[in-house]
Design a protein around this motif. Structure first.
Motif, short mmCIF file in Angstrom:
data_model
loop_
_atom_site.label_atom_id
_atom_site.label_comp_id
_atom_site.label_asym_id
_atom_site.label_seq_id
_atom_site.Cartn_x
_atom_site.Cartn_y
_atom_site.Cartn_z
N SER A 26 -2.52 10.59 -4.65
CA SER A 26 -3.36 9.46 -3.97
C SER A 26 -4.52 10.42 -3.12
N ASP A 27 -5.51 9.65 -3.20
CA ASP A 27 -6.80 10.01 -2.21
C ASP A 27 -6.41 9.70 -0.60
N CYS A 28 -7.18 10.33 0.10
CA CYS A 28 -6.88 10.07 1.60
C CYS A 28 -5.36 10.20 2.05
N ILE A 29 -4.73 11.16 1.60
CA ILE A 29 -3.39 11.32 2.25
C ILE A 29 -3.36 12.60 3.30
N SER A 30 -2.98 12.06 4.69
CA SER A 30 -3.16 13.11 5.57
C SER A 30 -1.74 13.33 6.17
N LYS A 38 0.87 -1.13 0.02
CA LYS A 38 -0.06 -0.09 -0.06
C LYS A 38 0.93 1.02 0.16
N LEU A 82 1.26 4.29 -3.03
CA LEU A 82 0.92 5.58 -2.72
C LEU A 82 1.78 6.69 -3.77
#
Length: 404
Positions: free
Chosen positions: A277-281, A269, A273
């Protein structure tokens, strides 16, 4: 209303009053105004208002109003001065000061632009350097993750191969254990037969209760069967203990393999990345968290130790299986040999008994024949005696008659 104001330091004007220009009221300094905003200036440059001359206008304090009652009622409201007269009487700047101020402003603007250009260039170079460094770090991280994934894949294959072999070995050990237990149970039948033979032979009478080879072989067979059962049960217990150790090694391999699967999923995973990419915090302080419990060397050593432990368990299992096979072969040979010896002893004893029986029957027949002949002789003798009785009685009567 007249002219209300001039420059920054000029006093404000008010409605015109009649007063002499020979004497002016004393000038009251204007209140100082502090600004909260302070402009930024480059080091080495003078302030923008530094061009102002040090000579300020001075107002004569001898100026008085014609009307004594028309004096200035407020210190902040000086009398009105005509612009032309003020410019003629109180000129504060010269053309040189004006040119110098313009030159200073121009030079300050050029310096500011030069400094801004340099700062912009440095900022662009810094951004380029950081972008290049970020790309290099991401590429290095990708290489490390790919290497890590290859290492995890290698150890996963090794652990899976070793786990499969260990499971096969456990199945073989379970089969050998069942064979030992079944053989130990099946030995009860010949043991019961041997014990029944001994019990039945105790029913012999008299001199037939002899401690012959048959009895010796039967006792040896009973002892051998009991010893074989004991050996097989002990070996089955050792196999059970070894299977328990094999299951411990199996659980260690399965747990390590599960950890490898989780680590591979996480690394894959992370490897997939991207910056888009989405949902990267962003989590503050995550780079300072040391949640690892090992280093790559100890990590590889842990899996290697698990594999070596499993290999040792498999080697012990193989030795036990070989020992079980040898035990099966030796015990079967011994039991078959003892069974053969017992059968031969039985056959020999039966042959001896049959010979003795035949001899006894022959002697019995002869004895019966002799008894029969003796009885016939006795009967003949009795008949002969009875035949001799008549002549004996006749002779006795003749002698009695002659004597009378």
């Amino acid at each position: 209303m007249e002219f209300l104001g001039t420059t920054q330091t000029a006093n404000y004007c008010s409605p015109r009053k009649t007063c002499d220009y020979t004497a002016l009221p004393p000038a009251v300094p204007a209140p100082e105004i502090q600004e909260c905003y302070q402009p930024y200036y480059l080091p080495g440059y003078r302030y923008l208002h530094s061009w102002r001359p040090s000579l300020f206008y001075k107002i004569s304090n001898t100026q008085t109003c014609q009307d004594d009652q028309a004096t200035c009622r407020s210190a902040l409201r000086p009398p009105t001065i005509l612009p032309a007269l003020r410019s003629a009487l109180f000129c504060r700047y010269s053309p040189h000061d004006w040119d110098q101020s313009n030159q200073l402003q121009i030079r300050g603007a050029e310096a500011s632009r030069l400094w801004a250009g340099r700062l912009m260039g440095d900022s662009m170079r810094l951004m380029q350097d950081k972008d290049q460094l970020t790309q290099q770090m991401q590429q290095g991280t990708c290489r490390n993750l790919s290497q890590r994934l290859s290492d995890i894949g290698f150890w996963k294959s090794e652990l899976g191969y070793e786990l499969e072999r260990l499971l096969n070995e456990n199945c073989s050990m379970d089969t050998v254990k069942k064979r030992l237990e079944c053989a130990a149970e099946e030995a009860n039948c010949p043991l019961q037969v041997a014990l029944e033979c001994l019990y039945q032979r105790e029913k012999r009478i008299g001199i037939d209760l002899v401690h012959d080879n048959v009895e010796k072989n039967l006792i040896q067979e009973v002892d051998l069967l009991k010893c074989c059962q004991e050996q097989m049960r002990k070996l089955a217990q050792r196999i059970e203990i070894q299977m328990r150790d094999n299951r411990d090694a199996q659980h260690a391999l399965e747990r390590d393999l599960g950890d490898k699967n989780s680590a591979q999923f996480i690394d894959e995973k992370c490897f997939n990345l991207r910056n888009t990419s989405d949902c990267i915090s962003f989590f503050h302080g995550m780079e300072k968290v040391d949640g690892t419990v090992s280093v790559p060397e100890t990590w590889a050593k842990f899996s290697n130790d698990n594999i070596r432990h499993s290999q040792n368990m498999r080697a012990n299992s193989i030795r036990l299986r070989e020992e079980a096979e040898n035990l099966f072969e030796n015990l079967s040979n011994q039991m078959w040999k003892q069974f053969t010896n017992t059968n031969l002893a039985f056959k020999a004893r039966i042959s001896e008994v049959m010979d003795v029986k035949n001899k006894l029957q022959t002697q019995l027949a002869k004895t019966l024949q002799e008894i029969f002949q003796t009885e016939n002789t006795i009967m003949l003798l009795e008949r002969s005696i009875m035949a001799k009785e008549c002549p004996t009685w006749s002779c006795a009567g003749t002698s009695l008659s002659s004597s009378s």
